[in-house]
Motif scaffolding. Structure first.
Motif, PDB file in Angstrom:
ATOM      1  N   VAL A   1     -37.802  24.285  79.007  1.00 52.60           N
ATOM      2  CA  VAL A   1     -36.511  23.964  79.791  1.00 52.60           C
ATOM      3  C   VAL A   1     -36.929  23.206  80.832  1.00 52.60           C
ATOM      4  O   VAL A   1     -37.733  23.536  81.682  1.00 52.60           O
ATOM      5  N   PRO A   2     -36.633  21.961  81.095  1.00 55.21           N
ATOM      6  CA  PRO A   2     -36.904  21.045  82.166  1.00 55.21           C
ATOM      7  C   PRO A   2     -35.898  21.616  83.185  1.00 55.21           C
ATOM      8  O   PRO A   2     -34.848  22.254  83.382  1.00 55.21           O
TER       9      PRO A   2
ATOM     10  N   PRO B   1     -34.774  21.923  70.834  1.00 55.05           N
ATOM     11  CA  PRO B   1     -33.160  21.816  71.383  1.00 55.05           C
ATOM     12  C   PRO B   1     -33.321  21.803  72.959  1.00 55.05           C
ATOM     13  O   PRO B   1     -32.464  21.061  73.553  1.00 55.05           O
ATOM     14  N   ALA B   2     -33.913  22.823  73.351  1.00 57.52           N
ATOM     15  CA  ALA B   2     -33.853  22.981  74.694  1.00 57.52           C
ATOM     16  C   ALA B   2     -34.502  21.876  75.681  1.00 57.52           C
ATOM     17  O   ALA B   2     -33.960  21.697  76.811  1.00 57.52           O
TER      18      ALA B   2
ATOM     19  N   GLU C   1     -19.283  25.916  82.349  1.00 54.99           N
ATOM     20  CA  GLU C   1     -18.320  24.871  82.196  1.00 54.99           C
ATOM     21  C   GLU C   1     -18.843  23.931  81.304  1.00 54.99           C
ATOM     22  O   GLU C   1     -17.902  23.246  80.458  1.00 54.99           O
ATOM     23  N   ILE C   2     -19.923  23.687  81.256  1.00 51.92           N
ATOM     24  CA  ILE C   2     -20.748  22.449  80.617  1.00 51.92           C
ATOM     25  C   ILE C   2     -20.607  22.880  79.177  1.00 51.92           C
ATOM     26  O   ILE C   2     -20.341  22.042  78.272  1.00 51.92           O
ATOM     27  N   PHE C   3     -21.173  24.020  78.680  1.00 53.48           N
ATOM     28  CA  PHE C   3     -21.162  24.560  77.497  1.00 53.48           C
ATOM     29  C   PHE C   3     -19.828  24.631  76.719  1.00 53.48           C
ATOM     30  O   PHE C   3     -19.433  24.628  75.415  1.00 53.48           O
TER      31      PHE C   3
ATOM     32  N   GLN D   1     -28.126  16.562  75.706  1.00 55.59           N
ATOM     33  CA  GLN D   1     -27.670  16.099  77.011  1.00 55.59           C
ATOM     34  C   GLN D   1     -28.304  14.878  77.684  1.00 55.59           C
ATOM     35  O   GLN D   1     -27.901  13.988  78.429  1.00 55.59           O
ATOM     36  N   ILE D   2     -29.850  15.169  77.341  1.00 54.70           N
ATOM     37  CA  ILE D   2     -30.524  14.148  77.648  1.00 54.70           C
ATOM     38  C   ILE D   2     -31.660  13.651  76.600  1.00 54.70           C
ATOM     39  O   ILE D   2     -31.683  14.195  75.778  1.00 54.70           O
ATOM     40  N   THR D   3     -32.352  12.376  77.005  1.00 51.85           N
ATOM     41  CA  THR D   3     -32.938  11.875  75.929  1.00 51.85           C
ATOM     42  C   THR D   3     -34.650  11.975  76.227  1.00 51.85           C
ATOM     43  O   THR D   3     -35.587  12.016  75.434  1.00 51.85           O
ATOM     44  N   ASP D   4     -34.785  11.964  77.552  1.00 53.57           N
ATOM     45  CA  ASP D   4     -36.136  11.931  78.044  1.00 53.57           C
ATOM     46  C   ASP D   4     -36.308  13.002  79.257  1.00 53.57           C
ATOM     47  O   ASP D   4     -35.761  12.696  80.531  1.00 53.57           O
TER      48      ASP D   4
END
Length: 331
Positions: free
Chosen positions: A125-126, A267-268, A137-139, A274-277
């Motif tokens: 997890v970054p 996936p985490a 809210e996001i999920f 939500q992000i690619t990098d």
């Protein structure tokens, strides 16, 4: 086996696997795991000249298990690490390493207590800085509002997931661990409607992946049979409280040397698309981060790729010891 000790950390007592002497390195696991998730890294890092302390997070294993949901806020669990550092290394700062939920725990411990933790590594997890919105809210926007199942939404109601999973712990752990490992086939974690159960659509593998043995499952099953799942799941029920604690720190950066290790099949690592990098994203919030993405690795980073993770950690620790201000551009 490391020495197992129970250490009072100011509010709760944690069970800690201890090995070695030297600068303190605290290891923090995720869900559904334990100190045992670091079994491949403890001895090599201790042998390199560190005191390794791999904890059971509050609610897990041999650590205290307070009942209230609000006992599992990020602020309180960060406080446990502050207390553990004070108990084991009162005169010096410590290094933090975390995986899965353990990664946000160590990121935020270093972020909020830079005077106590001089370097930090997170797996899977970054770090995304102080939140602008609660993760609920996001999920709910990305999944629930579209009638799509998301496991963290499923975990929100106390008792619901416990009722499904606790009567079939070994099967549930096997399905959960195997469905997001790097060797899992595409679609192993199925798309399903928001009213589904967690285990709906998951299939037991014909054989366990190479990194997970029956003995490992014996250990995890025994731990969660004894502890139950309420404490571990309560961590997911505190997104709003975590937002209230951290959001005033928007704009602050995590300045300490940082290491990120992710997996290309985790996936985490992309925050569920939500992000690619993740490494490039992290540099906005942690300018002194170096990052490594392990090709084909799934979610259980240090268990799936123990040799790679141990090598990367030892290399980072050695360079950190030689030069506490690691370059921010290494990838």
């Amino acid at each position: 086996m490391p020495e197992m000790r129970h250490i009072y950390c100011g509010e709760v007592t944690l069970r800690v696997a201890l090995e070695g002497t030297g600068p303190l390195v605290i290891m923090v696991h995720g869900f559904p795991e334990s100190w045992y998730s670091w079994r491949h890294q403890i001895a090599p890092i201790a042998a390199a000249g560190y005191q390794v302390a791999a904890i059971d997070v509050r609610g897990y294993g041999g650590s205290d298990k307070p009942e209230p949901v609000e006992a599992y806020t990020m602020e309180k669990i960060v406080g446990d690490l502050v207390g553990l550092k004070a108990a084991l290394s009162p005169g010096a700062t410590a290094i933090l390493i975390g995986h899965d939920w353990g990664a946000p725990i160590v990121w935020n411990s270093a972020f909020t207590h830079p005077d106590l933790f001089h370097a930090v590594a997170g797996l899977s997890v970054p770090f995304t800085g102080a939140p602008a919105r609660p993760f609920t809210e996001i999920f709910r926007e990305k999944f629930t509002a579209k009638n799509l199942f998301f496991y963290q939404e499923y975990f929100q109601e106390p008792g619901k997931a416990e009722a499904e999973l606790e009567p079939q712990l070994r099967r549930a752990l096997t399905l959960f661990l195997c469905s997001i490992g790097g060797e899992a086939p595409d679609g192993a974690w199925p798309v399903k409607s928001a009213d589904a159960l967690l285990l709906d659509g998951l299939k037991l593998p014909e054989k366990l992946p190479p990194w997970l043995t029956e003995a490992d499952l014996d250990f995890y099953t025994a731990e969660f049979t004894a502890s139950g799942l309420r404490g571990p799941l309560n961590r997911y029920r505190n997104h709003e409280a975590d937002f209230a604690w951290l959001s005033p720190l928007q704009g602050r950066k995590l300045e300490q040397p940082a290491l990120y290790i992710g997996g290309t099949r985790d996936p985490a690592s992309t925050l569920f698309g939500q992000i690619t990098d993740p490494v490039a994203m992290m540099r906005h919030f942690a300018p002194n981060v170096e990052g490594h993405m392990l090709k084909g690795c799934g979610h259980w980073t240090q268990q799936e790729r123990p040799d790679d993770v141990t090598r990367l950690l030892l290399d980072w620790l050695a360079r950190l010891n030689a030069n506490p201000t690691l370059p921010s551009s290494r990838t």
